[in-house]
Design an enzyme around this catalytic site. Structure first.
Site, PDB file in Angstrom:
ATOM      1  N   SER A   1     -17.778 -32.236   7.560  1.00 13.29           N
ATOM      2  CA  SER A   1     -16.648 -32.312   8.476  1.00 13.29           C
ATOM      3  C   SER A   1     -15.778 -33.458   7.982  1.00 13.29           C
ATOM      4  O   SER A   1     -16.205 -34.606   7.986  1.00 13.29           O
ATOM      5  CB  SER A   1     -17.152 -32.559   9.904  1.00 13.29           C
ATOM      6  OG  SER A   1     -16.069 -32.659  10.797  1.00 13.29           O
TER       7      SER A   1
ATOM      8  N   LYS B   1     -15.083 -28.226   6.541  1.00 11.39           N
ATOM      9  CA  LYS B   1     -14.292 -28.206   7.779  1.00 11.39           C
ATOM     10  C   LYS B   1     -13.327 -29.379   7.740  1.00 11.39           C
ATOM     11  O   LYS B   1     -13.743 -30.527   7.546  1.00 11.39           O
ATOM     12  CB  LYS B   1     -15.239 -28.287   8.971  1.00 11.39           C
ATOM     13  CG  LYS B   1     -14.601 -28.703  10.300  1.00 11.39           C
ATOM     14  CD  LYS B   1     -15.555 -28.475  11.456  1.00 11.39           C
ATOM     15  CE  LYS B   1     -15.391 -29.536  12.531  1.00 11.39           C
ATOM     16  NZ  LYS B   1     -16.306 -29.334  13.674  1.00 11.39           N
TER      17      LYS B   1
ATOM     18  N   LYS C   1     -10.387 -31.630   9.636  1.00 12.74           N
ATOM     19  CA  LYS C   1      -9.741 -31.973  10.897  1.00 12.74           C
ATOM     20  C   LYS C   1      -8.240 -31.831  10.701  1.00 12.74           C
ATOM     21  O   LYS C   1      -7.692 -32.318   9.695  1.00 12.74           O
ATOM     22  CB  LYS C   1     -10.098 -33.405  11.289  1.00 12.74           C
ATOM     23  CG  LYS C   1     -11.566 -33.587  11.653  1.00 12.74           C
ATOM     24  CD  LYS C   1     -11.890 -32.864  12.959  1.00 12.74           C
ATOM     25  CE  LYS C   1     -13.297 -33.192  13.432  1.00 12.74           C
ATOM     26  NZ  LYS C   1     -13.616 -32.566  14.715  1.00 12.74           N
TER      27      LYS C   1
ATOM     28  N   ASP D   1     -10.471 -27.744  12.268  1.00 12.70           N
ATOM     29  CA  ASP D   1     -10.785 -28.121  13.650  1.00 12.70           C
ATOM     30  C   ASP D   1      -9.646 -28.981  14.181  1.00 12.70           C
ATOM     31  O   ASP D   1      -9.373 -30.058  13.654  1.00 12.70           O
ATOM     32  CB  ASP D   1     -12.109 -28.910  13.680  1.00 12.70           C
ATOM     33  CG  ASP D   1     -12.556 -29.261  15.104  1.00 12.70           C
ATOM     34  OD1 ASP D   1     -11.842 -28.909  16.064  1.00 12.70           O
ATOM     35  OD2 ASP D   1     -13.631 -29.889  15.240  1.00 12.70           O
TER      36      ASP D   1
ATOM     37  N   GLU E   1     -10.992 -24.005  14.776  1.00 10.91           N
ATOM     38  CA  GLU E   1     -11.782 -24.499  15.903  1.00 10.91           C
ATOM     39  C   GLU E   1     -10.896 -25.214  16.917  1.00 10.91           C
ATOM     40  O   GLU E   1     -10.085 -26.075  16.549  1.00 10.91           O
ATOM     41  CB  GLU E   1     -12.852 -25.455  15.337  1.00 10.91           C
ATOM     42  CG  GLU E   1     -13.820 -26.032  16.353  1.00 10.91           C
ATOM     43  CD  GLU E   1     -14.914 -26.878  15.676  1.00 10.91           C
ATOM     44  OE1 GLU E   1     -15.203 -26.657  14.473  1.00 10.91           O
ATOM     45  OE2 GLU E   1     -15.461 -27.761  16.353  1.00 10.91           O
TER      46      GLU E   1
ATOM     47  N   ASP F   1     -15.031 -25.055  20.783  1.00 12.75           N
ATOM     48  CA  ASP F   1     -15.942 -26.195  20.863  1.00 12.75           C
ATOM     49  C   ASP F   1     -15.811 -26.773  22.282  1.00 12.75           C
ATOM     50  O   ASP F   1     -16.581 -26.409  23.183  1.00 12.75           O
ATOM     51  CB  ASP F   1     -15.562 -27.203  19.750  1.00 12.75           C
ATOM     52  CG  ASP F   1     -16.330 -28.519  19.791  1.00 12.75           C
ATOM     53  OD1 ASP F   1     -17.151 -28.719  20.696  1.00 12.75           O
ATOM     54  OD2 ASP F   1     -16.102 -29.377  18.913  1.00 12.75           O
TER      55      ASP F   1
ATOM     56  N   LYS G   1     -22.924 -26.879  20.260  1.00 11.96           N
ATOM     57  CA  LYS G   1     -23.526 -28.210  20.287  1.00 11.96           C
ATOM     58  C   LYS G   1     -24.450 -28.169  21.491  1.00 11.96           C
ATOM     59  O   LYS G   1     -23.967 -28.111  22.631  1.00 11.96           O
ATOM     60  CB  LYS G   1     -22.458 -29.283  20.464  1.00 11.96           C
ATOM     61  CG  LYS G   1     -21.445 -29.332  19.330  1.00 11.96           C
ATOM     62  CD  LYS G   1     -20.363 -30.364  19.576  1.00 11.96           C
ATOM     63  CE  LYS G   1     -19.368 -30.374  18.416  1.00 11.96           C
ATOM     64  NZ  LYS G   1     -18.230 -31.284  18.652  1.00 11.96           N
TER      65      LYS G   1
ATOM     66  N   GLY H   1     -21.785 -30.820  15.512  1.00  8.24           N
ATOM     67  CA  GLY H   1     -22.356 -32.162  15.537  1.00  8.24           C
ATOM     68  C   GLY H   1     -21.499 -33.102  16.358  1.00  8.24           C
ATOM     69  O   GLY H   1     -20.322 -32.825  16.607  1.00  8.24           O
TER      70      GLY H   1
END
Ligand code: OSB
Ligand code: MG
Length: 374
Positions: A134, A160, A162, A188, A213, A238, A262, A290
């Site tokens: 991530s 992934k 951000k 995400d 995401e 999420d 999660k 996570g």
């Protein structure tokens, strides 16, 4: 029965930057129980330090655990199993991280009592779990591509990124051209877009992303369904998914086609097992997210990720990359093929370093069992 809740501060080696801001120190909350026979259980309630991801914070989780969740769990009696403890915690509304931390300690305790691994008590099969990286928001595209390529060299099975408005199209184009078309890539947004951005988000469709995401607000289930009708990239949720009911509703509404599970965010392992069943039956791609947990929280994430319905790589970059020292030692590693071995030791599966926990503890509360119990 000894029961205590601890708040620990784990400085991050590097700040983790998302659309909701930078995380520099990871305060997290631990639950520790020990029965009369000396069997131990550790759990983690991995709310963040601040209320910019979800409403719950490390401070609120500490308070809810000390004042409500641990007393309710202890009232279930000294022999209660984790599912009974989950039921005992069910009157608590929301506060999913707090409930999950308490329940997790009872899962580890049950495993230790039965001489089984956490994976076995959860019904997991896989011995190794594929993981992805991530990648936080960096000051430049070059720095991001560099981190991605370093992760590729270390074997990560998925990338992934951000993203946030303005840090998206160029970024994805640059990373896609650096890694090529065969690498699993996703983004995400942590809730940083609105439906007005639908056209911009549709322009991501050409990059073959596995999912986007949480593009919209943390409580915007209906808006996500509208957005999903307007973009081809599967939406993954999420923040929006905080219970089994949320997941069922999201799938019925068409608000997502991919699920980040999660376990702590949905209220614990029992709820997570129900989400796993639901997604497996519906054939929905599922993966374990996570929360920058310590090795204590990652241990139960790793165990549940060994169940067959987890189709996609987990968010589980190792504690050794996040923190100077993990709270478990030895901690887990990502092998060169991008997988983490699921331990088969009984109990939590990783030895907890009491000295490191003590050194990191900023506050602690001991909760007494009701009178008459051991
Ligand atoms: O949105 O998935 C998220 C970390 C903290 C809070 C929210 C998120 C994350 C991550 C996972 O991206 C990173 C990790 O735990 O390795
Ligand atoms: Mg996320």
């Amino acid at each position: 029965m000894l029961a205590e809740v601890l708040e620990v501060a784990l400085p991050l080696l590097r700040p983790f930057v998302t659309s909701f801001g930078a995380t520099t120190t990871r305060r997290t909350v631990l639950v520790h129980i020990q029965d009369e026979q000396g069997h131990e259980g550790w759990g983690e309630a991995p709310a963040l330090d601040h209320p910019f991801y979800l409403p719950e914070t490390a401070s609120s989780a500490f308070a809810v655990i000390a004042e409500h969740a641990l007393p309710l769990a202890l009232r279930a009696g000294p022999d209660a199993g984790p599912e009974e403890v989950a039921a005992a915690l069910s009157p608590i509304r929301g506060n999913t991280f707090a409930r999950a931390g308490v329940e997790a300690a009872w899962w580890a305790l049950a495993a230790e009592r039965e001489g089984l691994s956490l994976r076995e008590v959860m019904g997991g099969m896989r011995e190794r779990v594929p993981v992805g990286q991530s990648v936080g928001i960096h000051p430049s595209l070059e720095a991001t591509v560099e981190e991605v390529m370093a992760g590729q060299a270390r074997g990560y099975r998925r990338v992934k990124l951000k993203v946030k408005p303005g840090w998206d199209l160029e970024l994805v184009a640059a990373v896609r051209s650096a890694v090529g078309n065969d690498v699993m890539l996703q983004v995400d947004a942590n809730g940083s877009y609105t439906l007005d951005d639908a056209e911009r988000l549709a322009r991501l469709d050409r990059y073959g992303l596995a999912c986007i995401e949480q593009p919209l607000g943390w409580d915007q289930l209906v808006a996500h369904a509208e957005l999903q009708r307007r973009i081809a990239t599967p939406i993954c949720l999420d923040e929006c998914l905080r219970s089994v009911g949320d997941v069922r509703l999201a799938l019925e509404l068409g608000a997502c086609r991919n699920v980040n599970l999660k376990p702590a965010r949905v209220g614990g392992i029992s709820a997570a097992l129900a989400v796993h069943r639901l997604c497996r039956e519906a054939g929905v791609p599922l993966w374990c997210g996570g929360m920058l947990e310590s090795g204590i929280g990652r241990a139960s994430n790793l165990a549940i990720s060994s169940l067959p319905g987890f189709t996609d790589p987990a968010d589980m970059s190792p504690a050794s990359e996040l923190f100077a020292h993990d709270l478990v030692d030895p901690t887990y590693q990502v092998d060169p093929d991008g997988c983490i071995a699921v331990p088969d030791r009984p109990g939590l599966g990783f030895p907890v370093r009491d000295d490191r926990v003590a050194a990191a503890t900023v506050r602690k509360a001991v909760v007494e069992p009701p009178a008459g119990d051991g």
